[in-house]
Motif scaffolding. Structure first.
Motif, PDB file in Angstrom:
ATOM      1  N   VAL A 144      66.633  40.393 -19.313  1.00 11.52           N
ATOM      2  CA  VAL A 144      66.215  39.899 -20.624  1.00 11.52           C
ATOM      3  C   VAL A 144      66.263  41.042 -21.642  1.00 11.52           C
ATOM      4  CG1 VAL A 144      64.231  39.000 -21.917  1.00 11.52           C
ATOM      5  CG2 VAL A 144      64.878  37.954 -19.729  1.00 11.52           C
ATOM      6  N   HIS A 159      72.625  32.304 -26.433  1.00 12.40           N
ATOM      7  CA  HIS A 159      71.699  33.359 -25.996  1.00 12.40           C
ATOM      8  C   HIS A 159      70.268  32.826 -25.922  1.00 12.40           C
ATOM      9  CE1 HIS A 159      74.635  36.366 -25.539  1.00 12.40           C
ATOM     10  NE2 HIS A 159      74.781  36.698 -26.805  1.00 12.40           N
ATOM     11  N   ASP A 198      70.257  31.255 -22.668  1.00 11.59           N
ATOM     12  CA  ASP A 198      70.156  32.323 -21.663  1.00 11.59           C
ATOM     13  C   ASP A 198      68.697  32.717 -21.453  1.00 11.59           C
ATOM     14  OD1 ASP A 198      72.980  32.590 -21.383  1.00 11.59           O
ATOM     15  OD2 ASP A 198      73.073  34.139 -22.936  1.00 11.59           O
ATOM     16  N   LEU A 199      67.981  32.934 -22.556  1.00 14.47           N
ATOM     17  CA  LEU A 199      66.576  33.338 -22.462  1.00 14.47           C
ATOM     18  C   LEU A 199      65.721  32.247 -21.831  1.00 14.47           C
ATOM     19  CD1 LEU A 199      66.052  35.141 -25.895  1.00 14.47           C
ATOM     20  CD2 LEU A 199      66.165  36.201 -23.622  1.00 14.47           C
ATOM     21  N   THR A 231      69.266  37.330 -16.306  1.00 16.60           N
ATOM     22  CA  THR A 231      69.732  36.262 -17.200  1.00 16.60           C
ATOM     23  C   THR A 231      71.044  35.690 -16.653  1.00 16.60           C
ATOM     24  OG1 THR A 231      71.135  37.660 -18.580  1.00 16.60           O
ATOM     25  CG2 THR A 231      68.779  37.552 -19.172  1.00 16.60           C
ATOM     26  N   ALA A 238      66.385  32.265 -18.135  1.00 14.54           N
ATOM     27  CA  ALA A 238      65.811  33.454 -17.503  1.00 14.54           C
ATOM     28  C   ALA A 238      64.296  33.344 -17.401  1.00 14.54           C
ATOM     29  CB  ALA A 238      66.190  34.703 -18.287  1.00 14.54           C
TER      30      ALA A 238
END
Length: 191
Positions: free
Chosen positions: A40, A115, A118-119, A33, A122
């Motif tokens: 993750v 976040h 972020d996911l 990530t 990723a």
């Protein structure tokens, strides 16, 4: 922004990331990530631990956890929401002591959006955020990272912010304020 409005924004941000978490494939749990050194699965565990730490201060221990952080996310996030809806104007955070509930919610809304970003990065999937949520989160992100904020000081939760670029979207500006490179892609991939 008042607590009622912040609770609504927080519920929206949690619902969006909760949907995304439920769809993460087993094979994606080990992907890197934008959070340096975290996969993750690490990011999910971090969110679960932070949510549960706050919820425990008001609701007591959760009980047995699942080995799969995806399975625990919805249950722990629901406890977070109950805790924040039932607290008064001040919340006693385990690592910080008494703080304003408004401040906690303002930080959390932004954290959940970032976040979720972020996911998405990723997993290399598109990220759609309701415009009203982005517009409400941007001033919160600026307040959370303003000079003197404990969140971006040494030992704080955020890395130093990237410079604001007027060409960035609101979401990219938010992630840059929290110290992420808006152009981050997984190693070996291009945007």
């Amino acid at each position: 922004m008042n607590v009622t409005e912040l609770l609504r924004l927080d519920a929206t941000a949690l619902a969006l990331i909760g949907h995304d978490v439920a769809l993460i494939a087993d094979s994606a749990l080990t992907r890197p990530t934008p959070c340096e050194g975290w996969t993750v699965a690490d990011l999910l565990r971090h969110m679960n631990e932070r949510h549960d730490a706050v919820a425990q201060t008001m609701l007591g221990p959760l009980g047995e956890e699942d080995d799969d952080p995806r399975a625990d996310f919805a249950r722990i996030a629901a406890r977070w929401s109950v805790a924040l809806q039932t607290t008064g104007p001040t919340l006693n955070l385990p690592s910080r002591g008494p703080v304003s509930t408004e401040w906690v919610l303002g930080v959390h809304v932004v954290d959940m959006l970032v976040h979720r970003w972020d996911l998405a990065r990723a997993l290399q999937v598109p990220l759609t955020v309701p415009a009203a949520l982005e517009q409400a989160a941007l001033p919160l992100a600026r307040a959370n990272t303003a000079p003197g904020s404990p969140l971006n000081q040494p030992g704080g939760a955020y890395r130093p912010p990237f410079g604001e670029d007027p060409a960035n979207s609101e979401m990219d500006t938010i992630v840059a304020l929290l110290g992420r490179d808006p152009r981050w892609t997984p190693p070996g991939h291009t945007s």
